[in-house]
Design a protein around this motif. Structure first.
Motif, PDB file in Angstrom:
ATOM      1  N   SER A  84       0.897  -1.174  -0.040  1.00 11.07           N
ATOM      2  CA  SER A  84       0.020  -0.010  -0.019  1.00 11.07           C
ATOM      3  C   SER A  84       0.787   1.245  -0.116  1.00 11.07           C
ATOM      4  O   SER A  84       0.576   2.174  -0.747  1.00 11.07           O
ATOM      5  N   ALA A  85       1.952   1.199   0.840  1.00 14.85           N
ATOM      6  CA  ALA A  85       2.794   2.461   0.856  1.00 14.85           C
ATOM      7  C   ALA A  85       3.481   2.685  -0.690  1.00 14.85           C
ATOM      8  O   ALA A  85       3.573   3.929  -1.075  1.00 14.85           O
ATOM      9  N   HIS A  86       3.859   1.580  -1.074  1.00 14.46           N
ATOM     10  CA  HIS A  86       4.487   1.459  -2.464  1.00 14.46           C
ATOM     11  C   HIS A  86       3.459   2.157  -3.605  1.00 14.46           C
ATOM     12  O   HIS A  86       3.785   2.981  -4.391  1.00 14.46           O
ATOM     13  N   ASP A  87       2.296   1.677  -3.336  1.00 13.17           N
ATOM     14  CA  ASP A  87       1.146   2.432  -4.220  1.00 13.17           C
ATOM     15  C   ASP A  87       1.062   3.751  -4.084  1.00 13.17           C
ATOM     16  O   ASP A  87       0.788   4.656  -4.941  1.00 13.17           O
ATOM     17  N   VAL A  88       1.100   4.490  -2.858  1.00 13.26           N
ATOM     18  CA  VAL A  88       1.154   5.690  -2.477  1.00 13.26           C
ATOM     19  C   VAL A  88       2.162   6.283  -3.163  1.00 13.26           C
ATOM     20  O   VAL A  88       2.086   7.546  -3.658  1.00 13.26           O
ATOM     21  N   GLU A  89       3.429   5.896  -2.968  1.00 12.20           N
ATOM     22  CA  GLU A  89       4.639   6.594  -3.786  1.00 12.20           C
ATOM     23  C   GLU A  89       4.544   6.460  -4.869  1.00 12.20           C
ATOM     24  O   GLU A  89       4.786   7.621  -5.706  1.00 12.20           O
ATOM     25  N   VAL A  90       3.799   5.759  -5.885  1.00 17.42           N
ATOM     26  CA  VAL A  90       3.633   5.569  -7.252  1.00 17.42           C
ATOM     27  C   VAL A  90       2.809   6.683  -7.661  1.00 17.42           C
ATOM     28  O   VAL A  90       2.994   7.487  -8.532  1.00 17.42           O
ATOM     29  N   ALA A  91       1.727   6.897  -6.944  1.00 19.96           N
ATOM     30  CA  ALA A  91       0.415   7.759  -7.238  1.00 19.96           C
ATOM     31  C   ALA A  91       1.154   9.341  -6.906  1.00 19.96           C
ATOM     32  O   ALA A  91       1.068  10.297  -7.517  1.00 19.96           O
ATOM     33  N   ALA A  92       2.004   9.324  -5.807  1.00 18.43           N
ATOM     34  CA  ALA A  92       2.445  10.675  -5.440  1.00 18.43           C
ATOM     35  C   ALA A  92       3.764  11.085  -6.822  1.00 18.43           C
ATOM     36  O   ALA A  92       3.367  12.263  -7.015  1.00 18.43           O
ATOM     37  N   ALA A  93       4.378  10.239  -7.107  1.00 18.08           N
ATOM     38  CA  ALA A  93       5.233  10.366  -8.147  1.00 18.08           C
ATOM     39  C   ALA A  93       4.556  10.977  -9.606  1.00 18.08           C
ATOM     40  O   ALA A  93       4.802  11.783 -10.223  1.00 18.08           O
ATOM     41  N   ALA A  94       3.442  10.072  -9.667  1.00 19.95           N
ATOM     42  CA  ALA A  94       2.925  10.491 -10.853  1.00 19.95           C
ATOM     43  C   ALA A  94       2.285  12.035 -10.736  1.00 19.95           C
ATOM     44  O   ALA A  94       2.094  12.749 -11.757  1.00 19.95           O
ATOM     45  N   GLY A  95       1.582  12.187  -9.604  1.00 18.68           N
ATOM     46  CA  GLY A  95       1.067  13.549  -9.356  1.00 18.68           C
ATOM     47  C   GLY A  95       2.124  14.485  -9.470  1.00 18.68           C
ATOM     48  O   GLY A  95       2.100  15.708  -9.974  1.00 18.68           O
ATOM     49  N   LEU A  96       3.415  14.514  -8.838  1.00 19.76           N
ATOM     50  CA  LEU A  96       4.602  15.173  -8.882  1.00 19.76           C
ATOM     51  C   LEU A  96       4.816  15.351 -10.478  1.00 19.76           C
ATOM     52  O   LEU A  96       5.279  16.653 -10.888  1.00 19.76           O
ATOM     53  N   GLY A  97       4.866  14.495 -11.117  1.00 24.93           N
ATOM     54  CA  GLY A  97       5.256  14.539 -12.757  1.00 24.93           C
ATOM     55  C   GLY A  97       4.375  15.584 -13.228  1.00 24.93           C
ATOM     56  O   GLY A  97       4.490  16.038 -14.242  1.00 24.93           O
ATOM     57  N   ALA A  98       2.994  15.180 -13.166  1.00 27.81           N
ATOM     58  CA  ALA A  98       2.023  15.904 -13.813  1.00 27.81           C
ATOM     59  C   ALA A  98       2.015  17.508 -13.362  1.00 27.81           C
ATOM     60  O   ALA A  98       1.699  18.261 -14.123  1.00 27.81           O
ATOM     61  N   LEU A  99       2.461  17.953 -12.075  1.00 29.40           N
ATOM     62  CA  LEU A  99       2.883  19.351 -11.982  1.00 29.40           C
ATOM     63  C   LEU A  99       3.888  19.822 -12.324  1.00 29.40           C
ATOM     64  O   LEU A  99       4.304  20.910 -12.435  1.00 29.40           O
ATOM     65  N   GLY A 100       4.741  18.999 -12.971  1.00 29.87           N
ATOM     66  CA  GLY A 100       6.119  19.452 -13.354  1.00 29.87           C
ATOM     67  C   GLY A 100       7.120  19.778 -12.257  1.00 29.87           C
ATOM     68  O   GLY A 100       8.201  20.539 -12.272  1.00 29.87           O
ATOM     69  N   ALA A 101       6.533  19.116 -11.028  1.00 36.60           N
ATOM     70  CA  ALA A 101       7.798  19.079  -9.925  1.00 36.60           C
ATOM     71  C   ALA A 101       9.034  18.533 -10.104  1.00 36.60           C
ATOM     72  O   ALA A 101       9.081  17.580 -10.959  1.00 36.60           O
ATOM     73  N   PRO A 102       9.894  18.847  -9.206  1.00 33.46           N
ATOM     74  CA  PRO A 102      11.355  17.977  -9.155  1.00 33.46           C
ATOM     75  C   PRO A 102      10.807  16.637  -8.707  1.00 33.46           C
ATOM     76  O   PRO A 102       9.920  16.367  -7.980  1.00 33.46           O
ATOM     77  N   PRO A 103      11.592  15.639  -9.223  1.00 31.61           N
ATOM     78  CA  PRO A 103      11.315  14.227  -9.210  1.00 31.61           C
ATOM     79  C   PRO A 103      11.706  14.052  -7.670  1.00 31.61           C
ATOM     80  O   PRO A 103      12.244  14.436  -6.993  1.00 31.61           O
ATOM     81  N   PRO A 104      10.915  12.926  -7.101  1.00 33.60           N
ATOM     82  CA  PRO A 104      11.122  12.543  -5.746  1.00 33.60           C
ATOM     83  C   PRO A 104      12.287  11.882  -5.473  1.00 33.60           C
ATOM     84  O   PRO A 104      13.141  11.564  -6.346  1.00 33.60           O
ATOM     85  N   LYS A 105      12.852  11.992  -4.215  1.00 35.19           N
ATOM     86  CA  LYS A 105      14.239  11.620  -3.649  1.00 35.19           C
ATOM     87  C   LYS A 105      14.148  10.376  -2.992  1.00 35.19           C
ATOM     88  O   LYS A 105      13.296  10.331  -2.158  1.00 35.19           O
ATOM     89  N   ASP A 106      15.187   9.930  -2.640  1.00 39.21           N
ATOM     90  CA  ASP A 106      15.160   8.562  -2.102  1.00 39.21           C
ATOM     91  C   ASP A 106      15.520   9.143  -0.507  1.00 39.21           C
ATOM     92  O   ASP A 106      15.639  10.287  -0.506  1.00 39.21           O
ATOM     93  N   SER A 107      15.817   8.098   0.175  1.00 37.86           N
ATOM     94  CA  SER A 107      16.045   8.403   1.655  1.00 37.86           C
ATOM     95  C   SER A 107      17.448   9.285   1.935  1.00 37.86           C
ATOM     96  O   SER A 107      17.560   9.736   2.769  1.00 37.86           O
ATOM     97  N   HIS A 108      18.311   9.165   0.781  1.00 39.61           N
ATOM     98  CA  HIS A 108      19.591   9.887   0.992  1.00 39.61           C
ATOM     99  C   HIS A 108      19.516  11.153   0.344  1.00 39.61           C
ATOM    100  O   HIS A 108      20.451  11.934   0.030  1.00 39.61           O
ATOM    101  N   GLY A 109      18.355  11.544  -0.369  1.00 40.95           N
ATOM    102  CA  GLY A 109      18.299  13.007  -0.934  1.00 40.95           C
ATOM    103  C   GLY A 109      18.586  12.836  -2.392  1.00 40.95           C
ATOM    104  O   GLY A 109      18.637  13.938  -3.141  1.00 40.95           O
ATOM    105  N   VAL A 110      18.763  11.688  -3.083  1.00 40.20           N
ATOM    106  CA  VAL A 110      19.298  11.487  -4.484  1.00 40.20           C
ATOM    107  C   VAL A 110      17.752  11.172  -5.294  1.00 40.20           C
ATOM    108  O   VAL A 110      16.943  10.590  -4.868  1.00 40.20           O
ATOM    109  N   PRO A 111      17.423  12.050  -6.311  1.00 36.09           N
ATOM    110  CA  PRO A 111      16.361  11.719  -7.111  1.00 36.09           C
ATOM    111  C   PRO A 111      16.441  10.475  -7.661  1.00 36.09           C
ATOM    112  O   PRO A 111      17.278   9.761  -8.080  1.00 36.09           O
ATOM    113  N   LEU A 112      15.107   9.968  -7.578  1.00 33.86           N
ATOM    114  CA  LEU A 112      14.720   8.583  -8.183  1.00 33.86           C
ATOM    115  C   LEU A 112      14.879   8.370  -9.619  1.00 33.86           C
ATOM    116  O   LEU A 112      14.796   9.342 -10.414  1.00 33.86           O
TER     117      LEU A 112
END
Length: 112
Positions: A84-112
């Protein structure tokens, strides 16, 4: 914006708990066998002791089986939570992409 959900550790914990449930079931089987041997040794020589041993083993086997079932249920819930958490990450990443926001980062601050 940075966010992380630790799905790997949640899955690993679910796997560990699932293994614990299996080991508890194995323990119950071994305990039942040992209890059977003990009852065989008593036979009818000590009726009160045989009854007490029966009640003791029945109670403890019930508890072992209940804890094993609870471990299995918890492991299933943790696996579901990780998915379920992974599904949330995927949905959030899609939303960020649709907004043209910077890509999500991993726990070390590196863009995925």
């Amino acid at each position: 914006m940075s966010y992380t959900i630790d799905t790997d550790r949640t899955r690993a914990l679910g796997s560990t708990i699932r293994k614990s449930g299996s080991e508890l079931r194995d323990c119950a089987t071994t305990f039942a066998y040992a209890a059977g041997l003990a009852r065989r040794g008593i036979v009818t020589d000590h009726v009160g002791l045989a009854q007490s041993l029966y009640e003791f083993t029945t109670t403890h086997l019930t508890v072992l089986e209940a804890v094993a079932a609870a471990s299995a249920a918890l492991a299933r819930d943790l696996t579901w939570a990780a998915q379920s958490a992974h599904d949330v990450e995927v949905a959030a990443a899609a939303g960020l992409g649709a907004l043209g926001a910077p890509p999500p980062k991993d726990s070390h601050g590196v863009p995925l």
